[in-house]
Design an enzyme around this catalytic site. Sequence first.
Site, short mmCIF file in Angstrom:
data_model
loop_
_atom_site.label_atom_id
_atom_site.label_comp_id
_atom_site.label_asym_id
_atom_site.label_seq_id
_atom_site.Cartn_x
_atom_site.Cartn_y
_atom_site.Cartn_z
N ASN A 168 72.93 32.85 -41.10
CA ASN A 168 72.76 34.21 -40.59
C ASN A 168 72.29 34.11 -39.15
OD1 ASN A 168 73.09 36.10 -43.05
ND2 ASN A 168 71.77 34.45 -43.82
N GLU A 169 73.24 34.23 -38.25
CA GLU A 169 72.97 34.06 -36.83
C GLU A 169 72.29 35.30 -36.24
OE1 GLU A 169 73.26 31.26 -35.68
OE2 GLU A 169 75.12 30.24 -36.08
N PRO A 170 71.76 35.18 -35.01
CA PRO A 170 71.19 36.36 -34.34
C PRO A 170 72.17 37.54 -34.39
CG PRO A 170 70.71 34.40 -33.06
CD PRO A 170 71.61 33.96 -34.18
N SER A 172 72.41 39.32 -37.27
CA SER A 172 72.59 39.62 -38.69
C SER A 172 71.65 40.74 -39.12
CB SER A 172 72.33 38.37 -39.52
OG SER A 172 73.23 37.33 -39.19
#
Length: 643
Positions: A168-170, A172
Amino acid sequence: MVQSSTLDYPYDEESRKFEKINTKIFESSEEASLLVANEIAELIRSRQADGKNVVLGLATGSTPTKVYDYLVQFHKKDGLSFKNVITFNLDEYYPMEPDSIHSYVRFMNEHLFDHIDIKRKNIHIPDGTLDKEDVRDFCEAYEEKINKAGGIDIQVLGIGRTGHIGFNEPGSSLKSKTRLVRLDRVTRLDAASDFFGLENVPSKAITMGVGTIMAAKKIILMAWGEGKSKIIQQSVEGEIKESVPATFLQHHENCDFILDTAAASSLTRVQTPWLVSECDWNDKLIKRATLWLSEKLDKAILKLTNEHYNEYGMGNLIAEVGSAEHINLKVFNQLQRTITGWPGGKPNTDDSQRPERNTPYPKRTLIFSPHPDDDVISMGGTLLRLVDQGHQVHVAYQTSGNIAVFDDEVIRFLDFATDLQQEDQELEQKLLDVREFLKTKTPGQIDTPEIQNIKGLIRKGEALAACRYCGVDEKNAHFLNLPFYETGAVRKKPHSREDVKITYDLLNSIKPHQIFAAGDLSDPHGTHRVCLQIIYEALEQLVADGAEWLDDCYVWLYRGAWQEWDIADMEMSVPIGPMDMERKKNAIFKHQSQKDAAMFPGNDEREFWQRAEQRNMETAHKYNNLGMAEYEAMEGFVRYHFK
């Protein structure tokens, strides 16, 4: 059951007032991993007694591997059964074949599932082989299976440099579910060394969502090493924001952050405890606080006032010691005494205020270098100074460094050798065989033993060239080729008695007066950490065996390739002038296979000589700002007390 314990950091409510997530700090990642493994094992046993299942959310990567090692140990030695365990893995690269060396299916099998009695039908890992049009349905079914199993009881997490949990990248959202995502460039850069190049890292992954993770009954996030300290501080003490997905965990009612001392080093109660509660002051803490205040206010140490100390939570220090002037002068003198242009000690002078002894002279100096270039990268200026000042310098290259050589370097050297010996048909056939293998080699595929040997010889030749340039006698260059490293793959074997014995024998044969070793523990694959542990174990064995020469031996730890010591920790700082900085860079340039582009650059895309130059100059700049003399550059060292 084996026990572990947290360190004696302040745990009262006041000292933790900046922390919004429960954190536990351990001396080492091994102790911390044991705590997590024990908690998981206790839940499994408790549910077995009640005839119920346990649902675990599992992570991959280097962080949880020791937890899995302990769980396997509990199964084999203590009879812990996993028949009532259902698992759901966080993520998988997409696309990804399950038998690939980069696959999380293979990772989990090798680290856990192949060694325990879990039912295969109870193992769930995102499928990296799906056609793209089938991914959405798979993700929805994955969520349904988690719900049908009763939800996740314990979710194990690591944390990425961007603050990602799972993939879950920045950006999300808090309510996101299992889905296909595009990976952030920083995440791909961090994985590049595992894939032998950024171009080989998949750009997508299937991951549980933040919402899926947050639905777990208990969350345990683990983090090791200084490289994770800044993002841990943001996640624990910062504002909740989508740009740092781990901050969402502040919403969870049952979440623990399990940290080693290095990962916890940026937390307020660890880095600046005087800001959260009154401190029990000692010389080390006074020095750290004074240097912090000086840097915070951008004032030289001797310019700090009582008001400055009071304003930043150190009023009780002033009350105890008496005045800012007294504190300033004490710390100023401590810092000044760390600076020496004589890293082997200055003969025929008073050494009572110097970091190194003036006798014996000359000294036998042994520099341990984990890879064949760490010596010149991290302490090249000091190495040159030791040689120039007449000491007998030995360099021990602990590993061959063979996996860090690009394939085309092998062909270049064999082309040269073939042209040199045109009549050697055996050599010509060897070149043909190598070309054929490398032509079809896939990213991460292990080289043949012959190619591994050639790559090792390339790095050995470069190290010898650097030694000659620095004035180190070739017979004093020792190539240990420690067995733990020689797998041909990024993943190494655990170190063994053989590694320790090789190191023990070298130490006992040289009987050095000085030992320099890499204390830089943030290299991406842990080689420095293992190499240092081997040295420590060899020294412990020598002490136990009564080696008298150790009574007159100092051990200094250097850094520089991946990070630098904090000024407050440095106990010896060696100034490097402009000419010696050029000489240091020239020595680094002898390692041509690492020039322009290194195989394993880590999260810093600059060349190693650029990193070293910048860090050395930055250290000198910090000393100057604190009120010390102005130098071009400086290399810092911390003394290790082994007795």
